[in-house]
Motif scaffolding. Structure first.
Motif, PDB file in Angstrom:
ATOM      1  N   LEU A 159      82.386 -74.525  24.796  1.00 32.80           N
ATOM      2  CA  LEU A 159      83.809 -75.070  25.105  1.00 32.80           C
ATOM      3  C   LEU A 159      84.143 -75.868  24.206  1.00 32.80           C
ATOM      4  CD1 LEU A 159      83.998 -74.952  28.810  1.00 32.80           C
ATOM      5  CD2 LEU A 159      84.851 -73.306  27.373  1.00 32.80           C
ATOM      6  N   ILE A 160      83.421 -76.970  23.659  1.00 37.18           N
ATOM      7  CA  ILE A 160      83.541 -77.891  22.738  1.00 37.18           C
ATOM      8  C   ILE A 160      83.805 -77.203  21.360  1.00 37.18           C
ATOM      9  CG2 ILE A 160      83.045 -79.882  21.583  1.00 37.18           C
ATOM     10  CD1 ILE A 160      81.682 -81.001  24.183  1.00 37.18           C
ATOM     11  N   ALA A 161      82.868 -76.299  21.155  1.00 35.14           N
ATOM     12  CA  ALA A 161      82.807 -75.659  19.748  1.00 35.14           C
ATOM     13  C   ALA A 161      84.165 -74.938  19.636  1.00 35.14           C
ATOM     14  CB  ALA A 161      81.608 -74.887  19.587  1.00 35.14           C
ATOM     15  N   PHE A 162      84.523 -74.135  20.778  1.00 33.63           N
ATOM     16  CA  PHE A 162      85.929 -73.263  20.653  1.00 33.63           C
ATOM     17  C   PHE A 162      87.027 -74.080  20.543  1.00 33.63           C
ATOM     18  CE2 PHE A 162      83.344 -69.698  22.698  1.00 33.63           C
ATOM     19  CZ  PHE A 162      83.436 -68.867  21.559  1.00 33.63           C
ATOM     20  N   ALA A 163      86.912 -75.338  21.192  1.00 39.51           N
ATOM     21  CA  ALA A 163      88.066 -76.185  21.159  1.00 39.51           C
ATOM     22  C   ALA A 163      88.214 -76.751  19.589  1.00 39.51           C
ATOM     23  CB  ALA A 163      88.101 -77.200  21.933  1.00 39.51           C
ATOM     24  N   ILE A 164      87.210 -77.231  19.167  1.00 39.99           N
ATOM     25  CA  ILE A 164      87.318 -77.515  17.565  1.00 39.99           C
ATOM     26  C   ILE A 164      87.742 -76.331  16.841  1.00 39.99           C
ATOM     27  CG2 ILE A 164      85.849 -78.554  15.579  1.00 39.99           C
ATOM     28  CD1 ILE A 164      84.157 -79.781  17.728  1.00 39.99           C
ATOM     29  N   LEU A 165      87.232 -75.211  16.877  1.00 40.66           N
ATOM     30  CA  LEU A 165      87.696 -74.268  15.986  1.00 40.66           C
ATOM     31  C   LEU A 165      88.792 -73.644  16.275  1.00 40.66           C
ATOM     32  CD1 LEU A 165      84.319 -71.962  16.056  1.00 40.66           C
ATOM     33  CD2 LEU A 165      85.110 -73.200  14.077  1.00 40.66           C
ATOM     34  N   ASP A 166      89.514 -73.919  17.430  1.00 36.69           N
ATOM     35  CA  ASP A 166      90.794 -73.521  17.780  1.00 36.69           C
ATOM     36  C   ASP A 166      91.940 -74.547  17.108  1.00 36.69           C
ATOM     37  OD1 ASP A 166      92.810 -72.015  19.554  1.00 36.69           O
ATOM     38  OD2 ASP A 166      93.333 -74.124  19.932  1.00 36.69           O
ATOM     39  N   SER A 167      91.365 -75.719  17.149  1.00 41.76           N
ATOM     40  CA  SER A 167      92.082 -76.945  16.389  1.00 41.76           C
ATOM     41  C   SER A 167      92.256 -76.856  15.033  1.00 41.76           C
ATOM     42  CB  SER A 167      91.861 -78.308  16.934  1.00 41.76           C
ATOM     43  OG  SER A 167      92.054 -78.256  18.508  1.00 41.76           O
ATOM     44  N   PHE A 168      91.107 -76.552  14.539  1.00 43.99           N
ATOM     45  CA  PHE A 168      90.877 -76.974  12.967  1.00 43.99           C
ATOM     46  C   PHE A 168      90.798 -75.561  11.984  1.00 43.99           C
ATOM     47  CE2 PHE A 168      89.385 -80.679  15.008  1.00 43.99           C
ATOM     48  CZ  PHE A 168      89.989 -81.842  14.104  1.00 43.99           C
ATOM     49  N   THR A 169      91.239 -74.351  12.472  1.00 46.20           N
ATOM     50  CA  THR A 169      91.189 -73.202  11.828  1.00 46.20           C
ATOM     51  C   THR A 169      92.510 -72.449  12.489  1.00 46.20           C
ATOM     52  OG1 THR A 169      89.949 -71.710  13.581  1.00 46.20           O
ATOM     53  CG2 THR A 169      88.617 -73.030  11.965  1.00 46.20           C
ATOM     54  N   PRO A 170      92.873 -71.463  11.716  1.00 45.94           N
ATOM     55  CA  PRO A 170      94.007 -70.469  12.202  1.00 45.94           C
ATOM     56  C   PRO A 170      93.609 -69.882  13.387  1.00 45.94           C
ATOM     57  CG  PRO A 170      93.248 -70.122   9.734  1.00 45.94           C
ATOM     58  CD  PRO A 170      92.152 -71.051  10.365  1.00 45.94           C
TER      59      PRO A 170
END
Length: 743
Positions: free
Chosen positions: A137-148
């Protein structure tokens, strides 16, 4: 011991299902930057290896099966996509070919197999499973915030699979710790499954019903990205993803949205890019017009180098007032000033503004040099740096344009005939149709517009037909295309697409009916700061300018109606051109300005995206239905307590055990009446039971015991006990069940 003999084999099966669901979220995330063959290989490896791992066979045999399945999957998929073409004998020719040509694809499959093995061997306790899910979940949260990427769906499925896994783990532990209790639970499978579904339905209902709330604080990444006053195109992460997506498909299937530099080959698809482009302080919501095209090639629009332009060149920071427009029309205009602040360091070929631009001033402080502006009066383009390719001066960070927005006399225009509108000669360049455009395009346009008697009404019918009969998607299925002509293939084969598809079709179908038309590209209106944010956090709101992102890049059609000039037409579903009409009341116009409508952006009609946006209503209804069924089932289970609660309210006192025995017996008599036994109004309970005993002698024992308890509670001076009440309950249930089964 074989796996099928293990008492917790069911847990192994369910665990593998949850692991596959979790793995598919990562496959879905990487899909845009992988080749399709890589995605298919990983997907099938994940599924088939997981299935083989559940077979009740020896470990060595399973591993051999997994290895063979990986090789077969790679072979089948690479043959399917034309990457590997086997020839010669299977051994040694094809084996040697596979050893060379399967790289690097086989590495993806082997890594997928390795990850599944690690999960099976390491994630054995609740602690490690929770750590794994938290990392996911943390990985998806980071990718959702820092990528398109928009990864809410991945997060939702991860939570769903994680909850399912933990529930199964809990049931497995219960089975091992309390085998007798587990065997008893197995007698009630419906109740267990129903309660689990109820919990999941509640979670889904809450998740889909919670309203969106704007963030109170700006996250550090956004603050860092905007530390230079909102300038900058975004992070290196987004650039890397953009490059990867472009490398994946050289035919532009999956490029990022934004202002197009090359429109000679239309088609394909794109991914949404939400990085900022500019903010525009404007009293009116408009399209931000860039360039026009008028030569259609059958594949797209000819580059402006091949289209003749008559330029008027200006040098310096400010153009003279009163830029002239050809074919602007003689209708009323509303003058507005618009200040554009760029938030991207890209250099664009034009300066943007509402149509028609009459003046521009560069507001960059300290700007040196003598920038060159080229004005094309016929096309309404204000080109930056002379409008030619090659070196250009630095694009202005801030500039102001004065625009005249036409006020369209809609009723008058609808009634204008073709003869009235086009009394003067029509510029043939805006009626150009290539030989590749088939006759069926014109035939379709004639059929659509047959019921209208004026050019404008015909074009309204054409616009509505395109909006209602074709599907918007940012990833059209171009494999359906057979025709060589872009418009023809869209209308009759692909039948789906985004703004370039709809706007080009609108232009060419209008031309086929003798209506001059041109293609325009620029940006949609963008968004204003949320009004709730402005009320709730006035100290944080510093501007009311429209925020325009790359996801707002858009194209539309402009049609020429003689003395009324060029009028925008919006054929793309979900979009509404922000036009001013003379027939609009002053109150409506004021409301439009004070509270602009929320613009519809490309991202609101994105494919896949989000199952949530398109199906949240269905999810709510399904979840609500499950909860209502659960409530009904709960009321049914508590029906006796509810009944005695009403009796207590009626008597106005607490019930004794004797009261419960008496009312419970009478309740059973009424239930027997509903099942077909009659009780006359003058009959006592004893008389009713004796008649039932005559009809069904097999009930005699139960009836005698129940009658004895009832009469004892009514007439005996002895106090009834809880034991007596429990005995009566059992007798009543047995009596009702036996009679129900017999019926």
């Amino acid at each position: 011991m074989k796996r099928s003999d293990e008492p917790i084999y069911w847990y192994r099966v369910s665990r593998m299902i949850w692991v596959v669901i979790l793995g598919m979220q990562w496959v879905r995330f990487t899909e845009p930057i992988w080749f399709q063959q890589t995605t298919d290989i990983v997907t099938w490896t994940l599924i088939i290896v997981a299935a083989i791992d559940l077979l009740p066979i020896a470990s060595l045999v399973r591993n051999i099966g997994k290895l063979l399945s990986v090789a077969i999957i790679c072979r089948v998929m690479l043959i399917k996509y034309g990457i590997y073409m086997p020839y010669g004998r299977l051994f040694p020719d094809q084996i040697l070919q596979m050893l060379m040509e399967f790289i690097p694809y086989i590495w993806f499959a082997l890594i997928t197999w390795l990850v599944l093995e690690l999960i099976s061997r390491l994630l054995l306790t609740r602690k490690y499973i929770l750590l794994f899910l938290a990392a996911d979940l943390i990985a998806f949260a980071i990718l959702d915030s820092f990528t398109p990427y928009q990864l809410w769906q991945n997060v939702a499925w991860t939570v769903f699979a994680g909850l399912g896994w933990l529930v199964c783990l809990h049931l497995r532990d219960y089975q091992l710790s309390y085998p007798h209790g587990w065997r008893r639970l197995q007698q009630y499978p419906f109740e267990i499954i129903f309660n689990i579904l109820l919990i999941f339905a509640g979670v889904l209902l809450i998740g889909t019903s919670v309203p969106s709330v704007s963030p109170i604080l700006t996250d550090p990444y956004t603050a860092w990205k905007g530390r230079g006053g909102g300038q900058g195109t975004g992070s290196e992460v987004q650039s890397a993803i953009s490059s990867a997506i472009k490398d994946k498909d050289p035919d532009a299937q999956g490029v990022l949205s934004g202002y197009s530099r090359d429109d000679t080959e239309l088609g394909g698809g794109f991914e949404f890019n939400y990085s900022p482009v500019m903010s525009i302080d404007s009293p009116l919501r408009t399209y931000w017009r860039g360039e026009t095209r008028h030569i259609y090639t059958g594949n797209g629009w000819a580059d402006f180098d091949k289209e003749k332009r008559d330029y008027e060149v200006f040098r310096g920071l400010t153009t003279p007032a009163g830029l002239t427009h050809e074919q602007a029309g003689n209708i009323e205009m509303r003058e507005v000033e618009q200040t554009i602040t760029m938030q991207s360091d890209e250099t664009y070929p034009v300066l943007f503004g509402g149509y028609f631009i009459t003046k521009v001033s560069l507001l960059d402080e300290g700007r040196g040099g003598n920038p060159k502006l080229s004005w094309a009066a016929k096309e309404g383009e204000l080109r930056w740096g002379g409008g030619f390719r090659g070196s250009q001066p630095d694009y202005p960070v801030k500039y102001k344009v004065t625009s005249e927005i036409p006020v369209i006399p809609l009723t008058e225009l609808r009634g204008a005939s073709y003869k009235h509108l086009y009394a003067a000669p029509i510029d043939e360049v805006y009626l150009q149709v290539p030989s590749s455009l088939s006759g069926r395009v014109k035939d379709l346009a004639e059929e659509i517009t047959a019921d209208a008697d004026t050019p404008f009404k015909k074009m309204e019918l054409l616009q509505e037909y395109l909006r209602m009969n074709y599907v918007y998607t940012n990833k059209p299925d171009i494999s359906l295309r057979r025709s060589k002509d872009f418009v023809d293939s869209f209308l009759f084969e692909v039948k789906e697409g985004y703004c370039d598809y709809f706007s080009t079709a609108m232009v060419m179908m209008a031309r086929s009916q003798g209506i001059p038309a041109r293609w325009v590209k620029g940006y949609g209106p963008g968004r204003l700061p949320d009004s709730e944010d402005m009320r709730g956090r006035p100290a944080l709101v510093t501007t009311t300018a429209y925020q325009v992102n790359n996801s707002d890049a858009h194209s539309w059609a402009e049609l020429y109606f003689g003395e009324y000039g060029w009028i925008p037409f919006e054929a793309t579903p979900g979009f509404t051109a922000p036009l001013l009409y003379a027939d609009e009341s002053p109150e409506e116009a004021a409301a439009d300005e004070s509270e602009p409508q929320e613009p519809v952006e490309d991202n609101v009609v994105e494919e896949e995206p989000s199952w949530l946006s398109s199906n949240s209503t269905a999810i709510r209804y399904v979840s609500l239905s499950i909860i209502l069924v659960a409530l009904a089932w709960l009321l049914y289970q508590l029906r006796e307590r509810i009944y005695y609660g009403f009796v207590r309210l009626r008597l106005g006192r607490s019930l004794t055990y004797a009261d419960k025995i008496a009312y419970g017996t009478l309740r059973t008599v009424k239930k027997l009446q509903r099942q077909g036994f009659e009780r006359h109004g003058h009959e006592t309970v004893r008389e009713a039971f004796e008649r039932i005993r005559e009809e069904q002698p097999e009930l005699s024992v139960i009836l005698d015991h129940l009658l004895q308890k009832y009469e004892s509670a009514i007439y005996s001076p002895n106090t009834a006990t809880n034991k007596d009440w429990l005995s009566v309950q059992q007798l009543c249930h047995r009596l009702s069940r036996i009679n129900h089964d017999k019926k």
